[in-house]
Design a protein around this motif. Structure first.
Motif: not given
Length: 409
Positions: A226-229, A235-239, A243-245
């Motif tokens: 999951v490629a986030l902005g 950072q990671r999301v929820g470890g 799932i990354r920013y």
């Protein structure tokens, strides 16, 4: 398949007092083109906030289109661009049909045909090799219907559920799970605020005070990455490793001076994420903070070394002193006038006056210090101060309404 994930370029951003960032952005984009070529990247994903404003300047547009043109000679087959909360869907989508012929896939907002968010990208042999659920920033109208009289808690739950439902609906599209069964990796994009993320102070509030924050569990397991902005700190999301920013490629405020700036390089093998590595983005300009006593700040300013950066550094100065505002300002001005502006430029100055505590009943200080300027406050903080004059029982509703207006702007 080799994929590179980046986000939050904010092309056209003007820093304090209108300082341009064009040279910094051009430096990053030139580096990105070179990196894509050297790393043999096959797919580039930009997860929103390509521009800093919905009406980007001609310079910002020139940077964007020049970059897309320069990418043609890198070997990268496909570019996926999704809209962020700063972007105008109309601006991004206007050339989308033309760019599609260059294998640049633009999803500025949720399309009328929901399935148009699903992109099937070919591998080097011309066969389907990767599926991208290109989900842009989800606006209020995309995730919930307005319900008169709902409470703040009900609104929060509705937004959160609406975002989760959107991702679930994408995962349940027949084409997506059929290709997953055939062994293709599935990537989802997003531009949102995830629970537990560590923001800086330069992200604009979205979804009514960030109430719409989702958790890692809201993303279906079918997604291999999951490629986030939206959040500017990588950072990671929820470890979760997948799932990354990616964070922003240049620091967008002084709060980001210690944040690493990077892009994420992904390798998929046998339908799974096999390797993930961070590539540090070299900076063209350094943002620095000098906080302390007048002597400490003066020492830092006069001995600053800008070696390694071809643009002058921008400094945020904060002095803690028992001297008056005028005395500190005069002393700083003398130092600043002697600085080499090709090496260092002071953009922000603040004075926090240290006042000795007095026993009860003694006179109060008459020379009150100027501790913060208007530039140090966010729009929300200014409105919160204005609310102090309103009845307490109406403040919460007014603040929620203000957040909604701010988001729509």
């Amino acid at each position: 398949m080799r994929v590179l994930h980046t986000a939050d370029w904010h092309l056209g951003q003007r820093f304090i007092s209108g300082h341009e960032r064009t040279d910094e952005h051009r430096h990053f984009l030139d580096w990105l083109v070179q990196t894509v070529r050297e790393q043999q990247v096959e797919v580039l994903i930009v997860a929103g906030d390509i521009f800093d404003t919905g009406s980007p300047s001609n310079q910002a547009l020139e940077l964007y289109y020049s970059f897309l043109l320069n990418m043609r000679g890198t070997g990268c087959r496909d570019i996926v661009v999704v809209g962020g909360n700063h972007d105008s869907p109309a601006t991004l989508n206007a050339p989308a049909r033309l760019l599609r012929h260059l294998r640049v896939h633009v999803v500025g907002c949720v399309p009328d045909c929901f399935e148009d968010q699903v992109l099937v990208l070919d591998d080097a042999h011309g066969k389907p090799g990767l599926v991208v659920c290109a989900i842009p920033f989800l606006r209020d109208r995309d995730v919930r219907l307005s319900v008169p009289g709902e409470t703040a808690e009900e609104r929060e739950a509705r937004i959160k559920q609406g975002i989760a439902d959107h991702y679930s609906r994408c995962a349940e599209i027949e084409q997506v799970w059929q290709l997953k069964d055939l062994g293709l990796p599935i990537i989802a994009t997003g531009h949102l605020y995830a629970a537990g993320a560590a923001p800086s102070d330069s992200e604009r509030t979205i979804h009514v005070g960030n109430l719409g924050q989702v958790t890692a569990d809201h993303f279906p397991d079918i997604f291999d990455y999951v490629a986030l902005g939206h959040i500017h700190r990588p950072q990671r999301v929820g470890g979760r490793e997948h799932i990354r920013y990616s964070g922003s490629p240049i620091p967008l405020s002084f709060s980001e001076v210690d944040h690493p700036k990077e892009v994420l390089l992904l390798d998929f093998k046998a339908g799974c994420l096999a390797e993930l590595q961070s590539l540090l983005v070299p900076g063209a300009r350094r943002l620095v903070r000098f906080h302390g006593t007048l002597q400490e700040v003066t020492q830092s300013l006069t001995t600053y070394d800008n070696t390694g950066y071809h643009l002058p550094a921008w400094a945020d100065v904060q002095v803690h002193s028992e001297l008056t505002q005028l005395e500190v300002a005069d002393a700083l001005l003398k130092v600043i006038q002697e600085l080499d502006r090709q090496q260092l430029e002071v953009l922000a100055r603040r004075h926090f006056r240290l006042v000795k505590l007095r026993a009860l009943g003694e006179g109060e200080e008459t020379d009150a210090p100027l501790t913060r300027s208007l530039h140090d406050f966010t729009e929300r903080e200014v409105f919160e101060q204005r609310l102090a004059a309103e009845p307490e029982d109406s403040r919460a509703d007014l603040l929620r309404t203000f957040d909604e207006l701010l988001e729509r702007m």
